[in-house]
Design an enzyme around this catalytic site. Structure first.
Site, PDB file in Angstrom:
ATOM      1  N   THR A  14       0.830  -1.208   0.000  1.00  0.00           N
ATOM      2  CA  THR A  14       0.000   0.000   0.000  1.00  0.00           C
ATOM      3  C   THR A  14       0.865   1.259   0.000  1.00  0.00           C
ATOM      4  O   THR A  14       0.665   2.159  -0.832  1.00  0.00           O
ATOM      5  CB  THR A  14      -0.896  -0.014   1.262  1.00  0.00           C
ATOM      6  N   LYS A 103       6.106   1.798  12.456  1.00  0.00           N
ATOM      7  CA  LYS A 103       6.020   2.161  13.897  1.00  0.00           C
ATOM      8  C   LYS A 103       6.436   0.999  14.795  1.00  0.00           C
ATOM      9  O   LYS A 103       7.034   1.206  15.848  1.00  0.00           O
ATOM     10  CB  LYS A 103       4.611   2.636  14.249  1.00  0.00           C
ATOM     11  N   GLU A 127       8.744  10.049   9.352  1.00  0.00           N
ATOM     12  CA  GLU A 127       7.527  10.861   9.444  1.00  0.00           C
ATOM     13  C   GLU A 127       6.264  10.014   9.316  1.00  0.00           C
ATOM     14  O   GLU A 127       5.273  10.234  10.022  1.00  0.00           O
ATOM     15  CB  GLU A 127       7.542  11.929   8.339  1.00  0.00           C
ATOM     16  N   GLY A 185     -13.011  -2.014   4.521  1.00  0.00           N
ATOM     17  CA  GLY A 185     -11.551  -1.870   4.426  1.00  0.00           C
ATOM     18  C   GLY A 185     -10.960  -0.889   5.428  1.00  0.00           C
ATOM     19  O   GLY A 185      -9.782  -0.548   5.346  1.00  0.00           O
ATOM     20  N   ASP A 199      -1.447  -0.636  18.161  1.00  0.00           N
ATOM     21  CA  ASP A 199      -0.986   0.309  17.132  1.00  0.00           C
ATOM     22  C   ASP A 199      -0.822   1.710  17.735  1.00  0.00           C
ATOM     23  O   ASP A 199       0.193   2.381  17.527  1.00  0.00           O
ATOM     24  CB  ASP A 199      -2.018   0.311  15.991  1.00  0.00           C
ATOM     25  N   LYS A 203       2.705   4.091  18.355  1.00  0.00           N
ATOM     26  CA  LYS A 203       2.816   5.485  17.888  1.00  0.00           C
ATOM     27  C   LYS A 203       3.072   6.430  19.069  1.00  0.00           C
ATOM     28  O   LYS A 203       3.864   7.372  18.958  1.00  0.00           O
ATOM     29  CB  LYS A 203       1.547   5.887  17.135  1.00  0.00           C
ATOM     30  N   GLY A 300      -3.539   5.222   4.703  1.00  0.00           N
ATOM     31  CA  GLY A 300      -3.914   5.282   3.290  1.00  0.00           C
ATOM     32  C   GLY A 300      -2.672   5.452   2.441  1.00  0.00           C
ATOM     33  O   GLY A 300      -1.686   6.055   2.867  1.00  0.00           O
TER      34      GLY A 300
END
Ligand SMILES: NC(=O)c1ccc[n+]([C@@H]2O[C@H](COP(=O)([O-])OP(=O)(O)OC[C@H]3O[C@@H](n4cnc5c(N)ncnc54)[C@H](OP(=O)(O)O)[C@@H]3O)[C@@H](O)[C@H]2O)c1
Length: 428
Positions: A14, A103, A127, A185, A199, A203, A300
């Protein structure tokens, strides 16, 4: 004109394919602004999501080919921690600059990687590892550099924010919305990484480390997810003027650091309460600037790839100026003491599942008062069925006391308390 900069891409999924698209479609504008071009020299990936996009690059047979002399910057876009760590460390030894969106890698092996990068005089761009397309890493490490950061409050997982927003809007159950999110999705088939807060914790470890110059890793983050949130909680919160959000919080108080991920009741007029759907938002409170908030798409293909390309451009500019300086000198990260969360105080929302009979509230109130917890408001919903939710909002109490009280109520009153009790903190 300066020479073009060559990149090698490891991982054409992706994000990798987003990078290919941006570097290809916007090659002219990038070259015009920079005064030199960014070329994709070689790529390597098990499978590729963008075979149709790739034109004149060489497909390497293995990742080692990306470490060739003519490649300046390598992109680690495969994810995971094993191969990614091996590759990154090897690439640094070959004096390659690195850009990674990973991450998990940075929250668990970041200090090893930055230390090696500093020794080898190469730069790590990361970033895209936090909040995808929102340029929060540069804000903290560059734009707010003159400030002492006091705290960060952030929504850094779009999947959880989407689920909680949809529950608020549609009044549907967690399960229904999660299934819808998987179909659309917005959530993985195995959503635990997102909904259990892992997750977000990775971060927040990265954000806390760079904000407080502290050695923070994933294991240092206190985590709770959103699995147990019910529409009842969201509805009760809304009646009291709150929204429920999965928040990451990092704050420094009296030289002790708190890094926590958990669902919170936050007042509806708080800027973070208004960020819905898959959007991410990070509020930074710093001593000189005050509060600044950054909102945007946290994931995305193209938003994330845009952050990856921004890192490539930063490093490319450094290479051209002959002054590559590691993004972060490892010496700035200190060992730090972490807050014992049991000593924190907050208002709490507690949902008990109780048998609908006389005297239940009295029994619960008695145990709460034994632990110095006073009730601010209480509601019992849905009289008539055998087990009903009893919702309690407390005045300020100590976290250790709340946990002890719930444990005692669940243990000593099994005849009236059923299932798991849900605890949500109210954001001050
Ligand atoms: N997707 C996002 O919106 C987003 C946002 C922010 C950050 N990130 C981060 O960006 C990184 C990449 O994510 P992604 O969503 O692009 O993942 P992805 O779609 O799964 O792509 C990863 C690609 O790398 C390949 N790959 C994995 N391991 C490999 C190996 N050992 N050797 C060769 N090829 C390998 C995969 O091929 P196979 O599938 O055949 O293994 C796949 O083509 C992750 O660290 C992720 O956390 C992603």
């Amino acid at each position: 004109m300066d020479k073009d900069i060559n990149v090698g891409i490891f991982g054409l999924g992706t994000v990798g394919c987003g990078v290919v698209k941006i570097l290809q479609d916007n090659a002219d504008v990038i070259k015009k602004r920079l005064g030199f071009g960014i070329n994709i020299k070689k790529v390597f990936s098990h499978t590729s999501k963008c075979k149709n996009l790739l034109s004149n690059y060489t497909y390497a047979k293995n990742y080692k080919e990306l470490l060739d002399d003519d490649i300046d910057i390598v992109l680690e876009l495969i994810g995971g921690t094993d191969v990614a760590r091996k590759f990154v460390l090897e690439a640094i030894e070959h004096k390659k600059h690195i850009v990674s969106a990973n991450k998990a890698l940075l929250a668990n092996h970041g200090f090893e990687i930055f230390s090696k990068a500093t020794q080898n005089g190469v730069k790590i761009g990361f970033e895209a590892s936090v909040a995808g397309g929102v340029p929060i890493i540069k804000v903290i490490t560059r734009d707010l550099m003159a400030n002492n950061i006091k705290s960060i409050k952030a929504i850094v997982n779009g999947t959880c924010n989407y689920i909680l927003s949809q529950m608020f809007e549609t009044h549907e159950s967690f399960e229904n919305i999660l299934n819808k999110a998987i179909k659309e999705g917005y959530a993985e088939r195995d959503p635990s990484f997102d909904i259990d807060g892992i997750d977000s914790a990775q971060k927040m470890a990265i954000l806390a480390a760079i904000s407080f110059n502290a050695k923070v890793e994933e294991k240092d983050v206190y985590v709770e997810g959103i699995r147990d949130i019910d529409f009842i909680d969201i509805d009760f919160a809304s009646q009291l003027g709150y929204r429920v959000k999965l928040l990451g919080i990092a704050s420094m108080n009296e030289n002790k650091l708190l890094v926590r991920v958990a669902p919170y009741f936050i007042e509806s007029d708080n800027v973070l309460a208004k960020v819905d759907g898959v959007y991410n938002a990070i509020s930074v409170i710093s001593d000189m600037t005050g509060q600044t908030t950054y909102v945007g798409k946290g994931a995305g293909s193209l938003p994330t790839a845009s952050s990856v390309v921004a890192d490539i451009i930063d490093i490319a500019n450094d290479i051209q100026s002959g002054q590559v300086k590691s993004a972060l000198q490892t010496g700035i990260f200190d060992n730090v003491e972490f807050v014992d969360v049991d000593n924190l105080e907050s208002h709490y929302y507690i949902r008990f599942s109780v048998v609908d009979s006389v005297g239940v509230l009295g029994n619960i109130a008695l145990v709460l008062s034994k632990y110095n917890i006073s009730i601010k408001s209480v509601v019992q919903i849905g009289k008539g069925s055998d087990v009903v939710p009893l919702l309690v909002l407390t005045h300020k109490a100590k976290e250790a006391n709340i946990k002890k009280a719930i444990k005692e109520i669940e243990k000593d009153h099994q005849n009236i308390i059923k299932n798991g009790t849900v605890l949500i903190r109210v954001l001050d």
